[in-house]
Design an enzyme around this catalytic site. Structure first.
Site, mmCIF file in Angstrom:
data_model
loop_
_atom_site.group_PDB
_atom_site.id
_atom_site.type_symbol
_atom_site.label_atom_id
_atom_site.label_comp_id
_atom_site.label_asym_id
_atom_site.label_seq_id
_atom_site.Cartn_x
_atom_site.Cartn_y
_atom_site.Cartn_z
ATOM 1 N NE ARG A 173 -12.566 17.933 41.377
ATOM 2 C CZ ARG A 173 -12.583 18.814 43.044
ATOM 3 N NH1 ARG A 173 -13.962 19.474 42.718
ATOM 4 N NH2 ARG A 173 -11.699 18.607 43.210
ATOM 5 C CB THR A 174 -11.438 11.270 40.593
ATOM 6 O OG1 THR A 174 -10.408 12.013 40.061
ATOM 7 C CG2 THR A 174 -10.988 10.142 39.597
ATOM 8 C CE LYS A 202 -5.429 -4.860 59.886
ATOM 9 N NZ LYS A 202 -6.264 -5.560 59.548
ATOM 10 N NE ARG A 252 -6.638 10.783 41.898
ATOM 11 C CZ ARG A 252 -7.460 12.287 41.306
ATOM 12 N NH1 ARG A 252 -7.757 12.645 43.202
ATOM 13 N NH2 ARG A 252 -8.124 12.046 41.130
ATOM 14 C CG HIS A 277 -5.954 12.223 36.030
ATOM 15 N ND1 HIS A 277 -7.128 10.774 36.464
ATOM 16 C CD2 HIS A 277 -6.524 13.331 37.427
ATOM 17 C CE1 HIS A 277 -8.151 11.908 36.810
ATOM 18 N NE2 HIS A 277 -8.071 12.675 37.566
HETATM 19 N N1 CP Z 1 -9.749 16.488 38.965
HETATM 20 C C1 CP Z 1 -9.433 15.865 39.618
HETATM 21 O O1 CP Z 1 -8.990 14.677 39.260
HETATM 22 O O2 CP Z 1 -10.484 15.984 40.666
HETATM 23 P P1 CP Z 1 -10.171 15.046 42.521
HETATM 24 O O3 CP Z 1 -8.476 15.199 43.056
HETATM 25 O O4 CP Z 1 -11.021 15.922 42.953
HETATM 26 O O5 CP Z 1 -10.365 14.317 42.501
#
Ligand code: CP
Length: 327
Positions: free
Chosen positions: A76-77, A104, A125, A153
């Protein structure tokens, strides 16, 4: 200069042109933002929602490039930031860290410096909570935190609040129940911090050992928002809930699989469970899910988690537009 289509509303042009906390700045923690900032973000998101429905792709960020840098799995993100940038008329570079020079041994700071040579902003992330500090120190273009370990998040919490507003009309006065892995579930931490801007009551339901971290819980206590804590999702807790926010047990954060197996099936929300909930309750989940929400719930109108993903597109478009649009 800001490039907007003739069809783009003048109110949107005005919103994006005004100075804000978002303009050309890192987005590392929800703690950076005031209620007014959230209001701006959601107003822009609503405008962009209309824009996408009308035109599909806008040209608000044409000529701009976004880099997606994910050291942890994501659907999603990563996909929604990619889609958000493209729907704003911009372009994206998506780094597969399993095939990049990360393999590397290149450090995070050097990787960020590299991407800053090619893009105008980076979505990051990373499993390390301190990755946001590295980003702040070394990355010369804005970094948007797409999840730092189990800490925060922020963009998930923005879209969660936007979803609540769109589904229920307001956040004020609601009772919000968080269910599941509240220790490692980073969207919960960010959302609890954002809820400090509203008058809400919060119920916490978590298995033993996966309760909300002390410093996050302290926010709820200090603000008088903590209504109750339980190991069990009782019919009484559910009956009070305007929002039921379900979370997955975060297997990847456990230091032993044995411990995960002990708690993985702590809760399962199904049609029978929801008999105790109000007809207006919305069921949210940041997704992905495992067994904690039964698939039969998907057909209940109260299940808002798929709509939540779509709201996420508009919220992330708004965020990118506010961060990257220059006056
Ligand atoms: N909700 C969320 O962060 O989903 P993903 O881990 O798929 O990005």
């Amino acid at each position: 200069p800001l490039q907007l289509q003739a069809a783009t509303s003048t109110s949107l042009q005005k919103l994006l042109s005004q100075p804000s906390s978002f303009r050309n700045a890192h987005v590392l923690s929800v703690k950076q933002y005031s209620r007014a900032d959230l209001h701006l973000l959601f107003t822009v998101a609503q405008e962009l929602r209309l824009g996408v429905q009308r035109e599909g792709v806008l040209n608000i960020l044409s000529g701009r490039v976004l880099c997606n840098l994910f050291y942890e799995p994501s659907t999603r993100t990563s996909a929604s930031f990619d889609a958000a940038m493209q729907r704003l008329g911009g372009r994206t570079i998506n780094i597969d860290t399993s095939q990049s020079s990360v393999k590397k041994g290149e450090s995070l700071q050097d990787t960020l410096r590299t991407l800053a040579c090619y893009g105008d902003a980076v979505v990051l992330r990373h499993p390390d909570e301190n990755s946001v500090n590295v980003a702040e120190k070394y990355c010369p273009v804005p970094v948007v935190n797409g999840g730092n370990g189990s800490k925060e998040h922020p963009t998930q919490a923005f879209l969660d609040l936007f979803t609540i507003r769109e589904e229920l009309g307001t956040v004020q006065g609601l009772t919000i129940t968080f269910l599941g892995d509240l220790l490692y579930g980073r969207p919960v931490h960010s959302l609890v911090y954002l809820l400090q801007h509203y008058q809400v009551q919060v119920q916490l339901v978590a298995p033993k050992g996966l309760e909300l971290p002390a410093q996050v819980r302290e926010q709820l206590v200090a603000s008088g928002q903590l209504l109750c804590e339980s190991e069990t999702l009782t019919p009484e807790i559910l009956a009070r809930s305007d929002v039921l926010y379900c979370t997955r047990v975060q297997r990847e954060r456990f230091d032993s699989d044995e411990k995960y197996q002990q708690v993985k099936n702590s809760y399962r929300v199904d049609n029978a469970t929801l008999k105790s909930a109000k007809s207006s309750t919305v069921v949210l989940h940041p997704l992905p899910r495992n067994e904690e929400v039964a698939e039969e719930v998907d057909f209940d109108q109260r299940a808002a988690y798929f709509r939540q993903m779509r709201y996420g597109l508009y919220c992330r478009m708004a965020l990118l537009a506010l961060v990257m649009a220059s006056s």
